[in-house]
Scaffold this motif. Structure first.
Motif, PDB file in Angstrom:
ATOM      1  N   LEU A   1       1.108  -1.615  -0.016  1.00  0.00           N
ATOM      2  CA  LEU A   1       0.169  -0.315   0.135  1.00  0.00           C
ATOM      3  C   LEU A   1       0.752   1.405   0.473  1.00  0.00           C
ATOM      4  O   LEU A   1       0.552   1.774  -1.220  1.00  0.00           O
ATOM      5  CB  LEU A   1      -0.551   0.063   1.389  1.00  0.00           C
ATOM      6  N   MET A   2       1.486   1.033   0.957  1.00  0.00           N
ATOM      7  CA  MET A   2       2.911   2.654   0.539  1.00  0.00           C
ATOM      8  C   MET A   2       3.538   2.702  -0.498  1.00  0.00           C
ATOM      9  O   MET A   2       3.514   3.800  -0.625  1.00  0.00           O
ATOM     10  CB  MET A   2       3.427   2.218   2.068  1.00  0.00           C
ATOM     11  N   LEU A   3       3.894   1.512  -0.808  1.00  0.00           N
ATOM     12  CA  LEU A   3       5.107   1.942  -2.395  1.00  0.00           C
ATOM     13  C   LEU A   3       3.798   2.284  -3.205  1.00  0.00           C
ATOM     14  O   LEU A   3       4.655   3.330  -3.859  1.00  0.00           O
ATOM     15  CB  LEU A   3       5.954   0.025  -2.572  1.00  0.00           C
ATOM     16  N   VAL A   4       2.718   1.790  -3.240  1.00  0.00           N
ATOM     17  CA  VAL A   4       1.633   2.153  -4.722  1.00  0.00           C
ATOM     18  C   VAL A   4       1.147   3.660  -4.030  1.00  0.00           C
ATOM     19  O   VAL A   4       1.721   5.080  -5.207  1.00  0.00           O
ATOM     20  CB  VAL A   4       0.675   1.284  -4.640  1.00  0.00           C
ATOM     21  N   LEU A   5       0.829   3.980  -3.195  1.00  0.00           N
ATOM     22  CA  LEU A   5       0.639   4.756  -2.359  1.00  0.00           C
ATOM     23  C   LEU A   5       1.409   6.588  -3.057  1.00  0.00           C
ATOM     24  O   LEU A   5       1.772   7.842  -2.817  1.00  0.00           O
ATOM     25  CB  LEU A   5       0.014   5.500  -1.277  1.00  0.00           C
ATOM     26  N   GLY A   6       2.971   5.566  -2.275  1.00  0.00           N
ATOM     27  CA  GLY A   6       4.369   6.693  -2.541  1.00  0.00           C
ATOM     28  C   GLY A   6       4.732   6.868  -3.615  1.00  0.00           C
ATOM     29  O   GLY A   6       4.680   7.985  -4.071  1.00  0.00           O
TER      30      GLY A   6
ATOM     31  N   TRP B   1       8.141   0.148   6.910  1.00  0.00           N
ATOM     32  CA  TRP B   1       7.251   0.495   6.001  1.00  0.00           C
ATOM     33  C   TRP B   1       7.562   1.953   5.304  1.00  0.00           C
ATOM     34  O   TRP B   1       6.832   2.021   4.804  1.00  0.00           O
ATOM     35  CB  TRP B   1       6.046  -0.228   6.751  1.00  0.00           C
ATOM     36  N   GLN B   2       8.173   2.266   7.302  1.00  0.00           N
ATOM     37  CA  GLN B   2       8.440   4.537   6.895  1.00  0.00           C
ATOM     38  C   GLN B   2       9.346   3.983   5.636  1.00  0.00           C
ATOM     39  O   GLN B   2       8.902   4.737   4.526  1.00  0.00           O
ATOM     40  CB  GLN B   2       8.601   5.010   7.877  1.00  0.00           C
ATOM     41  N   CYS B   3      10.043   3.469   5.637  1.00  0.00           N
ATOM     42  CA  CYS B   3      11.244   3.838   4.631  1.00  0.00           C
ATOM     43  C   CYS B   3      10.288   3.456   3.066  1.00  0.00           C
ATOM     44  O   CYS B   3      11.236   3.588   2.219  1.00  0.00           O
ATOM     45  CB  CYS B   3      12.631   2.942   4.540  1.00  0.00           C
ATOM     46  N   TRP B   4       9.583   1.866   2.859  1.00  0.00           N
ATOM     47  CA  TRP B   4       9.386   1.526   1.654  1.00  0.00           C
ATOM     48  C   TRP B   4       8.824   2.502   1.194  1.00  0.00           C
ATOM     49  O   TRP B   4       8.788   2.959   0.722  1.00  0.00           O
ATOM     50  CB  TRP B   4       8.974  -0.322   2.190  1.00  0.00           C
ATOM     51  N   GLY B   5       7.434   2.900   2.291  1.00  0.00           N
ATOM     52  CA  GLY B   5       6.830   3.982   1.646  1.00  0.00           C
ATOM     53  C   GLY B   5       7.258   5.677   0.689  1.00  0.00           C
ATOM     54  O   GLY B   5       7.366   5.826   0.036  1.00  0.00           O
ATOM     55  N   TYR B   6       8.812   5.756   1.913  1.00  0.00           N
ATOM     56  CA  TYR B   6       9.353   7.228   1.472  1.00  0.00           C
ATOM     57  C   TYR B   6      10.110   6.626  -0.348  1.00  0.00           C
ATOM     58  O   TYR B   6      10.357   7.365  -0.899  1.00  0.00           O
ATOM     59  CB  TYR B   6      10.331   7.862   2.281  1.00  0.00           C
ATOM     60  N   ALA B   7      10.750   5.824  -0.220  1.00  0.00           N
ATOM     61  CA  ALA B   7      11.281   5.247  -1.228  1.00  0.00           C
ATOM     62  C   ALA B   7      10.606   5.222  -2.124  1.00  0.00           C
ATOM     63  O   ALA B   7      10.442   5.889  -3.356  1.00  0.00           O
ATOM     64  CB  ALA B   7      12.147   3.848  -1.334  1.00  0.00           C
ATOM     65  N   GLY B   8       9.532   4.738  -2.318  1.00  0.00           N
ATOM     66  CA  GLY B   8       7.798   5.229  -3.380  1.00  0.00           C
ATOM     67  C   GLY B   8       8.284   6.622  -3.795  1.00  0.00           C
ATOM     68  O   GLY B   8       7.652   6.654  -4.940  1.00  0.00           O
ATOM     69  N   TYR B   9       7.804   7.067  -2.657  1.00  0.00           N
ATOM     70  CA  TYR B   9       7.530   8.294  -3.026  1.00  0.00           C
ATOM     71  C   TYR B   9       8.620   9.511  -3.163  1.00  0.00           C
ATOM     72  O   TYR B   9       7.716   9.984  -4.617  1.00  0.00           O
ATOM     73  CB  TYR B   9       7.029   9.086  -1.339  1.00  0.00           C
ATOM     74  N   LEU B  10       9.830   9.138  -3.349  1.00  0.00           N
ATOM     75  CA  LEU B  10      11.196  10.196  -4.152  1.00  0.00           C
ATOM     76  C   LEU B  10      10.964   9.463  -5.724  1.00  0.00           C
ATOM     77  O   LEU B  10      11.517   9.824  -6.477  1.00  0.00           O
ATOM     78  CB  LEU B  10      12.067   9.492  -3.013  1.00  0.00           C
ATOM     79  N   LEU B  11      10.489   7.560  -5.761  1.00  0.00           N
ATOM     80  CA  LEU B  11      10.818   7.160  -7.114  1.00  0.00           C
ATOM     81  C   LEU B  11       9.556   7.998  -8.135  1.00  0.00           C
ATOM     82  O   LEU B  11       9.937   9.151  -8.805  1.00  0.00           O
ATOM     83  CB  LEU B  11      10.114   6.081  -6.788  1.00  0.00           C
TER      84      LEU B  11
END
Length: 489
Positions: free
Chosen positions: A174-179, A213-223
């Motif tokens: 979820l965090m990757l996609v939303l990010g 999960w916080q790092c995973w979401g932030y990585a997706g966001y930066l992408l």
């Protein structure tokens, strides 16, 4: 807490009102541009056309792929389906402001008064409300994208106070996609949130609270953010502006004044923040409820930073204050709860009643006025379509139409064509119609003050034009040989 039927009736009322007003508002300006496949004169006729269009847009004009995919889908759906989507998104936006303000997961247990305050502050303080909420392309760029941003931020907001519960693989996905979606939305907002979240994650790292999960979401966001700002189309757009004589220094000086104007016109929010921070600190509640206090301040600082970043943007439209307004409302509701949860009143009961009644009266009057203006614009649009059909059937390539009878103001975005065929809106519509030019027969006198300070509008008459519209329209439609001359004049 029981489920509040009153809250849901109130939200359904807003859903219906936004749906109705969206249905009444004609298409304007960039709506016509995004009805076409980028770089062609072909109408979008399928979802695959949208993919092709946005692929070409990414390389030719800009990286806001998420926002423009939403815009083209809404335009492809057409009305009334897109109007339903507008109403639904507005309600979801209110709900995620509520969830982020309290740092809670989505729930059906809603309190009425916070919902009312959120809706009132949005309606009264959201700059160019009609453009951001009712216009398809602008709402896709700001209302929809900010809603996606709030969805992405919510787990981080919850983690200010407690650990986020749930299946880890599901949360990571979820965090990757939303990010990716959130980072790929809007330049100034994405940059501000990237900064704010980065600082929060550094704090968690230092405090040994950082979660995967916080790092995973932030990585997706930066992408997603990288896909946004590194789009080849961004450079193409900047190059075209510089070729037109764009001066960064002069623009930056002007943008500083626009930043001050935005703070002034959102003065109610600024006053509320200052008052609530003073009340919280007066009772030392920033120490009693640090998670709620700092979570609220995070939104306020991030929103302000997003507005500040617009000073360095090549363009600083009023609608770009939308993330600042929405993030600040999150902070205001959160700071209010810091006081209320500790038994302190934000204002006296008498003052609360007075403010609530005043806000309700203003919103009701303004909404009735907006619906009236929407009916007028919808009628004008039917006349406009008949004029276009007649002239196009006659094979005319220089189109003249009568003016609409409502001017742009805070709650209605009327980006109509102008009497000057070289005006930017005229060029977009002319390209859509595949004609040499389009213009309206006359322009109304310009107002000397910003649209934001006009809460009520009226129907303007043909007599207020600087020409006689009806006689000119009749002459152009009935006498084909005069069309070229009329356009040149």
């Amino acid at each position: 807490m029981k489920i509040s039927l009153r809250s849901y009736c109130y939200l359904m009322l807003w859903f219906g009102l936004i749906l109705l007003c969206s249905e009444l508002m004609p298409y304007f300006a960039n709506d016509y541009r995004y009805m076409l496949i980028q770089g062609t004169h072909e109408l979008v006729g399928s979802y695959s056309d949208i993919v092709v269009s946005q692929y070409q847009h990414y390389f030719a004009w800009g990286g806001r792929t998420v926002a423009h995919v939403i815009a083209q889908i809404l335009l492809y759906w057409g009305k009334p389906v897109s109007a339903v989507a507008q109403g639904f998104c507005y309600v979801v936006l209110i709900l995620f402001i509520y969830y982020n303000a309290y740092g809670i997961k989505p729930t059906l247990r809603l309190r009425f008064m916070p919902i009312f305050v959120i809706s009132a502050l949005l309606f009264l303080q959201l700059r160019v409300f009609g453009e951001v909420v009712l216009n398809i392309v602008s709402s896709a760029n700001y209302m929809y994208t900010t809603t996606i941003m709030l969805m992405f931020i919510l787990p981080y907001r919850i983690s200010f106070a407690r650990e986020v519960q749930g299946s880890w693989w599901w949360l990571w996905l979820l965090m990757l996609v939303l990010g990716v979606l959130a980072g790929w939305t809007n330049e100034n907002t994405a940059a501000a949130v990237a900064t704010g979240l980065g600082l929060y994650l550094l704090y968690n790292l230092k405090a040994r609270r950082l979660k995967l999960w916080q790092c995973w979401g932030y990585a997706g966001y930066l992408l997603g953010f990288a896909l946004l700002i590194l789009a080849p189309g961004n450079k193409a757009r900047i190059d075209s502006m510089e070729e037109g004589g764009f001066d960064y220094f002069a623009h930056t000086v002007h943008a500083i004044s626009l930043f001050g104007e935005a703070l002034l016109l959102c003065g109610l929010l600024v006053v509320c923040v200052c008052f609530l921070v003073w009340k919280v600190r007066e009772h030392f509640l920033q120490y009693a409820r640090p998670d709620r206090y700092w979570g609220s301040m995070w939104f306020i600082y991030t929103g302000l930073f997003s507005l500040f970043l617009m000073i360095f943007s090549p363009n600083f439209p009023a609608r770009s204050a939308t993330p600042f307004t929405i993030f600040t409302i999150v902070g205001i509701v959160g700071l209010s709860d810091v006081l209320i949860s500790r038994g302190y009143e934000v204002v006296s009961c008498r003052c609360k009643v007075l403010l609530s009644v005043s806000a309700a009266v203003i919103m009701t009057a303004a909404m009735i006025n907006l619906i009236y203006c929407g009916v007028v614009l919808s009628t004008d649009d039917k006349v406009r379509q008949a004029q276009l059909f007649t002239q196009l059937e006659q094979g005319k390539k220089d189109i003249v139409v009568s003016p609409m009878h409502v001017n742009t103001y805070k709650y209605a975005f009327v980006a109509d064509v102008r009497a000057n065929p070289d005006y930017w809106t005229n060029k977009i519509v002319a390209n859509f119609l595949q004609v040499n030019s389009i213009r309206r027969s006359c322009d109304y006198p310009a107002r000397p003050w910003p649209h934001d300070v006009v809460f009520f509008s009226r129907v303007v008459t043909d007599a207020e034009c600087n020409l006689h519209p009806e006689s000119e329209i009749e002459a152009v439609v009935d006498k084909p040989e005069t069309a070229g001359t009329a356009a040149q004049q």
